[in-house]
Design an enzyme around this catalytic site. Structure first.
Site, PDB file in Angstrom:
ATOM      1  N   ASP A  16      -8.009  -6.177   3.355  1.00 60.79           N
ATOM      2  CA  ASP A  16      -7.049  -5.103   3.122  1.00 60.79           C
ATOM      3  C   ASP A  16      -7.777  -3.769   2.946  1.00 60.79           C
ATOM      4  O   ASP A  16      -8.760  -3.684   2.204  1.00 60.79           O
ATOM      5  CB  ASP A  16      -6.273  -5.434   1.834  1.00 60.79           C
ATOM      6  CG  ASP A  16      -5.177  -4.440   1.546  1.00 60.79           C
ATOM      7  OD1 ASP A  16      -4.313  -4.271   2.406  1.00 60.79           O
ATOM      8  OD2 ASP A  16      -5.188  -3.839   0.452  1.00 60.79           O
TER       9      ASP A  16
ATOM     10  N   GLU B  90      -8.680  -4.349   8.165  1.00 64.33           N
ATOM     11  CA  GLU B  90      -7.587  -3.405   8.443  1.00 64.33           C
ATOM     12  C   GLU B  90      -8.169  -1.991   8.395  1.00 64.33           C
ATOM     13  O   GLU B  90      -8.602  -1.523   7.339  1.00 64.33           O
ATOM     14  CB  GLU B  90      -6.494  -3.537   7.363  1.00 64.33           C
ATOM     15  CG  GLU B  90      -5.395  -2.513   7.541  1.00 64.33           C
ATOM     16  CD  GLU B  90      -4.559  -2.272   6.285  1.00 64.33           C
ATOM     17  OE1 GLU B  90      -3.384  -1.938   6.410  1.00 64.33           O
ATOM     18  OE2 GLU B  90      -5.094  -2.410   5.160  1.00 64.33           O
TER      19      GLU B  90
HETATM   20  C1  BGC Z   1      -1.505  -3.301   2.732  1.00 68.54           C
HETATM   21  C2  BGC Z   1      -0.279  -2.668   2.192  1.00 68.54           C
HETATM   22  C3  BGC Z   1      -0.550  -2.248   0.774  1.00 68.54           C
HETATM   23  C4  BGC Z   1      -1.775  -1.325   0.721  1.00 68.54           C
HETATM   24  C5  BGC Z   1      -2.266  -1.151  -0.662  1.00 68.54           C
HETATM   25  C6  BGC Z   1      -2.463  -2.144   2.741  1.00 68.54           C
HETATM   26  O1  BGC Z   1      -2.959  -1.578   3.718  1.00 68.54           O
HETATM   27  O2  BGC Z   1      -1.359  -3.847   3.999  1.00 68.54           O
HETATM   28  O3  BGC Z   1       0.833  -3.504   2.270  1.00 68.54           O
HETATM   29  O4  BGC Z   1       0.544  -1.588   0.259  1.00 68.54           O
HETATM   30  O5  BGC Z   1      -2.854  -1.885   1.431  1.00 68.54           O
HETATM   31  O6  BGC Z   1      -2.798  -2.342  -1.093  1.00 68.54           O
END
Ligand code: BGC
Length: 583
Positions: free
Chosen positions: A232, A301
């Site tokens: 993440d 990500e």
């Molecule tokens: C997750 C989101 C989340 C954010 C903060 C991201 O990129 O995919 O859903 O709200 O991180 O944790």
């Protein structure tokens, strides 16, 4: 497998497996030049909205087990589970209080172990969400850190003194709140830094103890036998140590991709609070740890940045960065056309010299595939159904891995959030904070419609699902589409199972051919298979001269229609053609 004392000079290795590292001898997958994840189709399960077995209106781990045959029927290689860890659920589980505990809302650790075993039994790999950029403010680490300035965890989060006038240390803005990314803390009489919600303080990745602890948390899941992590917000780990102000964005019409232009954070260049170049070095231990566990994968990500293709490419270039990454390449605001696709594909090829691209067209943050690209095509017409079949075919032919978000295989549209909805009916904290400026993310998080006629579409037998299921989704329910051989769901199934049998799609290189609008044409090749892929990305019929390819055998099992007149291929609106070239 040999276990040996670590003599490596890399400091983090001392933290891996209690001071020892495993050297994989015979099972070391690095020996092989091909890995499962390079071409994996990863099905994203948003646990709260998949299937509820406890009647509380929220999905759970047992629900995933109950639907494992459905998942297997799709023909995907792996599942990525959104966070199911202990959490106050202020950001739907992306705010963790214990990274090793399963939140009771979703089940318990024994459920996860069963899920893992059953998934593996079906030949499906399991990725869990590594939410390591921040924790909940209720996490015991933060509770300790905020106590005073000299406790053992005092430096585990990012603390800074106020400016003389009491204002925050710099101009950084939070991605979610549209206001300062610094929160004043009465206890420590300092500000702490957060990029998302004030209840999600940033971990301090400049502190090696923090990295070591994260690796320990990761090891816990790897020891259970998972197949990797989705990382993440991986481009957020490090902030600028000198806390420099972000420069203002010049008025040149260039915006970061994948960010709502109404989000106040866009006023600044994304330079110092995240997307730091030095971040590329701290990810190395994570990959190394995963490789000690065979072929476990890291899928990062990388989305909120000036240019997500360029930056994310850096995250997977070379042997010591991540394995896979997803970005906002296909989350653009322009209608999809052959020219746009050619531009994106060429750019990805340039910036991903070692591969590692994981295509992503919908997810719990960015909305649904069905509602992407402004809803109208290059000819200004709404995309017809055929487009979504054609686009599924295109996605499975692209080089690299692919994430498919639950419900996108059904062609679900984003649920409309009415502009006048009372604020307390919005579940997404981002949607709440920037209400009514941005629509928030609830629209892509609604529960799976399993059954057209069952109460709550068969998602829950409780009183209410946590988010309402749009009526329109009932017509696209799984049971209804199962019964229709021409449904989008069955197209996805056919395509995904077919893909597994095409070496050129699994391992092959990618050769984009020069063609005029509206055609996108490429050849995927591996050893003796040369697979020609032709897509008409337009509402209008189109023709393609096949004679330049010599002999070929057209693929007819997938159910896509085409006409051949001698060597002239005629494709209807959003038509597709595949052929094996006889070279
Ligand atoms: C997750 C989101 C989340 C954010 C903060 C991201 O990129 O995919 O859903 O709200 O991180 O944790």
């Amino acid at each position: 497998m040999i276990i040996q004392k670590n003599t490596d000079t890399k400091w983090w290795k001392n933290f891996i497996i209690d001071g020892y590292v495993q050297t994989l001898e015979e099972t070391n997958n690095q020996q092989s030049d091909h890995h499962w994840w390079q071409h994996a189709v990863i099905y994203q399960i948003y646990v709260s909205s998949f299937k509820d077995t406890t009647s509380n209106g929220m999905g759970d781990l047992d629900g995933i087990i109950a639907k494992m045959d459905y998942i297997a029927s799709l023909g995907v290689d792996a599942i990525w589970l959104s966070p199911f860890f202990e959490s106050p659920l202020e950001d739907m589980g992306y705010d963790i209080t214990d990274m090793r505990e399963v939140d009771p809302t979703f089940g318990e650790i024994e459920d996860f172990k069963r899920l893992l075993a059953i998934a593996h039994g079906f030949g499906i790999k399991v990725l869990v969400d590594g939410v390591w950029n921040h924790t909940s403010d209720q996490h015991p680490w933060f509770v300790e850190s905020r106590k005073n300035r000299d406790n053992p965890k005092a430096d585990w989060y990012v603390w800074a003194d106020a400016k003389e006038d009491g204002s925050p240390p710099n101009n950084w803005l939070s991605a979610f709140m549209g206001e300062s990314a610094w929160q004043w803390d009465e206890i420590r009489q300092q500000y702490y830094f957060y990029n998302f919600l004030p209840s999600q303080p940033e971990l301090n990745w400049h502190n090696r103890d923090v990295i070591a602890e994260i690796l320990r948390q990761a090891e816990f899941w790897l020891n259970l036998g998972i197949d990797g992590f989705r990382l993440d917000a991986v481009n957020f780990y490090l902030h600028d140590k000198h806390l420099r102000d972000n420069p203002m964005r010049p008025d040149n019409g260039i915006f970061p991709d994948g960010v709502d232009p109404d989000n106040p954070m866009v006023d600044h260049m994304f330079q110092y609070n995240f997307c730091r170049p030095e971040n590329l070095e701290v990810i190395n231990p994570i990959r190394e740890l995963c490789e000690h566990y065979g072929d476990a994968v890291t899928l990062g990500e990388v989305t909120l940045c000036e240019d997500s293709i360029v930056l994310s490419g850096k995250y997977v270039t070379g042997d010591n960065r991540l394995h896979l990454v997803y970005n906002s390449a296909l989350l653009v605001d322009e209608p999809i056309s052959a020219t746009l696709m050619r531009h994106i594909l060429t750019k990805v090829q340039t910036h991903f010299p070692d591969g590692g691209q994981c295509w992503m067209v919908g997810n719990h943050d960015y909305g649904r595939l069905r509602s992407r690209w402004t809803g109208v095509n290059a000819e200004g017409q709404p995309y017809p159904d055929e487009f979504y079949h054609a686009f599924a075919a295109l996605l499975i032919c692209l080089p690299g891995a692919l994430c498919l978000y639950q419900g996108d295989e059904l062609g679900l549209e984003e649920a409309k959030i009415p502009k006048d909805i009372p604020k307390d009916k919005i579940e997404d904290p981002f949607g709440q904070a920037l209400y009514p400026m941005v629509p928030g993310r609830d629209g892509s998080r609604t529960p799976m419609p399993w059954s057209e006629n069952a109460p709550h579409a068969g998602f829950t037998d409780g009183d209410e699902p946590w988010l309402p299921i749009p009526k329109k989704h009932l017509q696209q329910a799984v049971d209804r589409q199962n019964a229709d051989p021409k449904s989008l769901l069955n197209t996805w199934r056919r395509l995904l199972h077919w893909r597994k049998r095409q070496p050129a799609l699994v391992r092959g290189n990618f050769n984009l051919l020069e063609t005029e609008e509206p055609l996108l044409v490429f050849i995927r090749q591996w050893e003796f298979q040369h697979l020609l892929c032709v897509f008409n990305l337009s509402h209008n019929p189109s023709k393609y001269d096949l004679s330049i390819h010599g002999e070929y055998v057209a693929e007819t099992d997938l159910g896509f229609e085409f006409e051949l007149e001698e060597d002239t291929l005629k494709l209807q609106s959003y038509g597709i053609f595949f052929a094996n070239l006889c070279l």
